[in-house]
Motif scaffolding. Structure first.
Motif, PDB file in Angstrom:
ATOM      1  N   GLU A  29     -15.281 -50.885  89.536  1.00 58.14           N
ATOM      2  CA  GLU A  29     -13.909 -50.597  89.989  1.00 58.14           C
ATOM      3  C   GLU A  29     -13.168 -51.889  90.342  1.00 58.14           C
ATOM      4  N   ASP A  32     -12.128 -53.713  87.175  1.00 54.03           N
ATOM      5  CA  ASP A  32     -11.001 -52.993  86.567  1.00 54.03           C
ATOM      6  C   ASP A  32      -9.693 -53.327  87.286  1.00 54.03           C
ATOM      7  N   SER A 188     -11.541 -48.527  74.372  1.00 52.26           N
ATOM      8  CA  SER A 188     -11.036 -47.680  75.462  1.00 52.26           C
ATOM      9  C   SER A 188     -11.434 -46.232  75.188  1.00 52.26           C
ATOM     10  N   PRO A 199     -12.547 -47.834  82.388  1.00 53.95           N
ATOM     11  CA  PRO A 199     -11.988 -49.189  82.296  1.00 53.95           C
ATOM     12  C   PRO A 199     -11.965 -49.641  80.829  1.00 53.95           C
ATOM     13  N   GLN A 201     -12.365 -52.291  77.857  1.00 51.84           N
ATOM     14  CA  GLN A 201     -13.261 -53.435  77.685  1.00 51.84           C
ATOM     15  C   GLN A 201     -12.860 -54.233  76.436  1.00 51.84           C
TER      16      GLN A 201
END
Length: 303
Positions: A29, A32, A188, A199, A201
């Motif tokens: 988190e 992100d 995604s 999130p 990447q």
């Protein structure tokens, strides 16, 4: 409250949220949140029609974005020698909060992220029509110049009875593969409305190019148990490359995989023309030639 003060307040709240996650050990988190804020700051720095901030303030915001990316990289790579500590990052809170009046020297010797404009999917469509691709240099095998590592995340902890998915991006077939500079993939997971479920990447830059292929050979850990993915969700792969003439990173094409395609083993999926259509309503194949994205799926089930 003025719009600029609202923006600063939003940045500060995002910064606080990220550092809170970081201090609680919620690293996925935190990464992100840091990356979202870094992108927002970079967008402000690169904006040419915004008069809310002076050039000096934009430079400071760019340096804050660099520090956010450095902390994010430190969390992803535990062996990193260039570790950027949480306590160092927290020193930047007062700078973000008081950016309009801050006039001291920046506490760290960093540079703003280079002005490589990263555009949202489809945004480059508004600039100018792409020049026709020149013929690819077939038969050449060439290593790419080094680039900062991507933003790939570690595998989630296993849970009894739940399945995790690893997707190995093996290679992509493109007629002009030899001409793509700094190519990488953005991965995604979206619902039917195109809303992020995980999130986002980015892979590192591809390892090599050969004939009509760009080879990635990189594992991507999907950040949600397969059983928790909603019906109608899809995993998107956007192929991006740098355009030196226009000084920005552009999306060239995209591919996606739907939930019923999640099964162990190799899979080959079709490539579509940009802009990326996350809602999957107006899809246009990139080429009639047999060029695809080659993947390999591994399912991890904890019994």
């Amino acid at each position: 409250m003025s719009d600029v003060n609202k923006t600063i307040q939003k940045w500060h709240a995002s910064f606080k949220k990220g550092t809170d996650f970081d201090s609680w050990g919620q690293l996925v988190e935190a990464i992100d949140e840091y990356q979202i804020l870094a992108r927002q700051l970079q967008k402000e720095v690169q904006s040419t029609n915004s008069s809310d901030f002076t050039e000096e303030q934009k430079k400071t915001l760019g340096k804050v974005a660099t520090c956010l990316e450095m902390r994010s990289a430190s969390l992803q790579c535990t062996q990193s020698k260039e570790e950027f500590k949480l306590e160092d990052l927290k020193k930047l809170e007062t700078i973000i909060k008081n950016i309009l009046t801050y006039n001291k020297e920046f506490p760290f010797d960093v540079q703003p992220v280079p002005l490589r404009k990263i555009l949202a999917p489809g945004e480059e469509e508004n600039l100018e029509l792409e020049e026709e691709d020149a013929a690819a240099g077939a038969g050449s095998t060439e290593a790419f110049p080094p680039r900062a590592p991507g933003t790939l995340l570690p595998r989630l902890p296993s849970e009894p009875g739940m399945t995790l998915l690893t997707i190995k991006i093996e290679k992509i077939g493109l007629k002009d593969a030899g001409q793509c500079i700094d190519p990488y993939m953005t991965i995604s997971v979206k619902d039917l409305n195109g809303v992020d479920l995980n999130p986002v990447q980015d892979t590192p830059v591809a390892t090599r190019k050969e004939d009509t292929y760009i080879h990635f050979s990189v594992d991507v850990e999907i950040q949600r148990h397969v059983e928790k993915l909603p019906k109608g969700a899809a995993i998107f792969f956007e192929f991006k490359h740098y355009k030196p003439k226009k000084r920005f990173t552009s999306t060239k094409c995209f591919a996606f995989m739907e939930m019923d395609e999640i099964k162990p083993g190799p899979i080959v999926i079709e490539l579509y023309k940009k802009p990326t259509d996350f809602k999957r309503k107006k899809l246009q194949l990139l080429t009639k030639k047999p060029l695809y994205l080659h993947l390999h799926q591994t399912l991890h089930k904890d019994s």
